[in-house]
Design a protein around this motif. Structure first.
Motif, PDB file in Angstrom:
ATOM      1  N   ASP A 149       0.816  -1.218   0.000  1.00  0.00           N
ATOM      2  CA  ASP A 149       0.000   0.000   0.000  1.00  0.00           C
ATOM      3  C   ASP A 149       0.850   1.268   0.000  1.00  0.00           C
ATOM      4  O   ASP A 149       0.326   2.380  -0.071  1.00  0.00           O
ATOM      5  CB  ASP A 149      -0.985   0.023   1.160  1.00  0.00           C
ATOM      6  CG  ASP A 149      -0.331   0.021   2.528  1.00  0.00           C
ATOM      7  OD1 ASP A 149       0.917   0.100   2.608  1.00  0.00           O
ATOM      8  OD2 ASP A 149      -1.068  -0.068   3.522  1.00  0.00           O
ATOM      9  N   GLY A 150       2.173   1.116   0.078  1.00  0.00           N
ATOM     10  CA  GLY A 150       3.081   2.247  -0.034  1.00  0.00           C
ATOM     11  C   GLY A 150       3.058   3.228   1.122  1.00  0.00           C
ATOM     12  O   GLY A 150       3.487   4.362   0.981  1.00  0.00           O
ATOM     13  N   ASP A 151       2.602   2.773   2.299  1.00  0.00           N
ATOM     14  CA  ASP A 151       2.513   3.700   3.435  1.00  0.00           C
ATOM     15  C   ASP A 151       3.820   3.827   4.227  1.00  0.00           C
ATOM     16  O   ASP A 151       3.881   4.558   5.206  1.00  0.00           O
ATOM     17  CB  ASP A 151       1.357   3.322   4.356  1.00  0.00           C
ATOM     18  CG  ASP A 151       1.582   2.018   5.109  1.00  0.00           C
ATOM     19  OD1 ASP A 151       2.590   1.319   4.844  1.00  0.00           O
ATOM     20  OD2 ASP A 151       0.738   1.684   5.955  1.00  0.00           O
ATOM     21  N   GLY A 152       4.866   3.109   3.808  1.00  0.00           N
ATOM     22  CA  GLY A 152       6.161   3.242   4.459  1.00  0.00           C
ATOM     23  C   GLY A 152       6.353   2.366   5.679  1.00  0.00           C
ATOM     24  O   GLY A 152       7.371   2.476   6.364  1.00  0.00           O
ATOM     25  N   SER A 153       5.397   1.483   5.962  1.00  0.00           N
ATOM     26  CA  SER A 153       5.553   0.543   7.072  1.00  0.00           C
ATOM     27  C   SER A 153       4.881  -0.776   6.703  1.00  0.00           C
ATOM     28  O   SER A 153       4.012  -0.831   5.838  1.00  0.00           O
ATOM     29  CB  SER A 153       4.967   1.109   8.364  1.00  0.00           C
ATOM     30  OG  SER A 153       3.576   1.274   8.232  1.00  0.00           O
ATOM     31  N   ILE A 154       5.344  -1.828   7.388  1.00  0.00           N
ATOM     32  CA  ILE A 154       4.766  -3.156   7.152  1.00  0.00           C
ATOM     33  C   ILE A 154       4.394  -3.796   8.473  1.00  0.00           C
ATOM     34  O   ILE A 154       5.078  -3.628   9.477  1.00  0.00           O
ATOM     35  CB  ILE A 154       5.731  -4.068   6.359  1.00  0.00           C
ATOM     36  CG1 ILE A 154       7.082  -4.220   7.078  1.00  0.00           C
ATOM     37  CG2 ILE A 154       5.919  -3.547   4.942  1.00  0.00           C
ATOM     38  CD1 ILE A 154       8.028  -5.222   6.449  1.00  0.00           C
ATOM     39  N   SER A 155       3.311  -4.518   8.445  1.00  0.00           N
ATOM     40  CA  SER A 155       2.882  -5.302   9.600  1.00  0.00           C
ATOM     41  C   SER A 155       3.305  -6.754   9.358  1.00  0.00           C
ATOM     42  O   SER A 155       3.723  -7.117   8.245  1.00  0.00           O
ATOM     43  CB  SER A 155       1.364  -5.226   9.748  1.00  0.00           C
ATOM     44  OG  SER A 155       0.735  -5.874   8.644  1.00  0.00           O
TER      45      SER A 155
END
Length: 176
Positions: A149-155
């Motif tokens: 999603d390109g939000d700069g973080s990953i879960s």
């Protein structure tokens, strides 16, 4: 087994063989966990430390049962290659992780998530992969695969889904 799987098996084997003796044993899995913990300034008795050590030793136990054909308490490179070759493919056709592999990676993910928010930003991811000898540029490419999603973080969920889509090796050692 295809060349790609041999390469992946050798990459993982070499990183797990912490003492460089050419075989994997329980001590290597424990030393790998200890190395990650030391790198993050955590002790083995911390909650994240205990979880990582337990996950790594459970992974060793499982792999020793499945992979150590001669039951000598060691896994040779050839035994490890054969096991990687037997792993079910992801959607991309590359090996996906077993539940035990994913549990050990989840414990590492939690250690690398310094602030405990359940997310790893790009920098945290690059530092985590650097511990396993992955160049920053390669880790950056892997992060882009995971951060869909390109939000700069990953879960962890993002990581798990990307592993199924792209194969675990693409996330850990870079897209091929």
């Amino acid at each position: 087994m295809g060349t790609d799987r041999v390469t992946v098996a050798d990459l993982i084997f070499d990183r797990l063989d912490t003492n460089g003796d050419g075989v994997l044993a329980a001590d290597d899995y424990r030393a790998s966990a200890d190395h990650v913990l030391r790198s993050y300034g955590m002790g083995p008795s911390s909650p994240k430390g205990r979880a990582l050590i337990e996950a790594n030793l459970a992974l060793w136990q499982h792999q020793a049962e499945l992979v150590d054909r001669d039951h000598d308490g060691m896994i040779t490179r050839e035994e490890y290659r054969e096991w990687v070759g037997s792993l079910p493919p992801s959607d991309s056709g590359r090996p996906s992780g077993t539940p035990e592999v994913m549990a050990a990676l989840h414990a590492q993910f939690n250690v690398a998530d310094r602030n405990g928010d359940g997310l790893m930003d790009r920098h945290e991811f690059v530092v985590w992969r650097d511990l396993k000898g992955v160049p920053a540029q390669t880790a950056e490419s892997s992060f882009q695969l995971i951060d869909s999603d390109g939000d700069g973080s990953i879960s962890w969920n993002d990581f798990s889904e990307a592993a199924h889509q792209h194969g675990l090796a693409a996330l850990l050692y870079g897209p091929r």
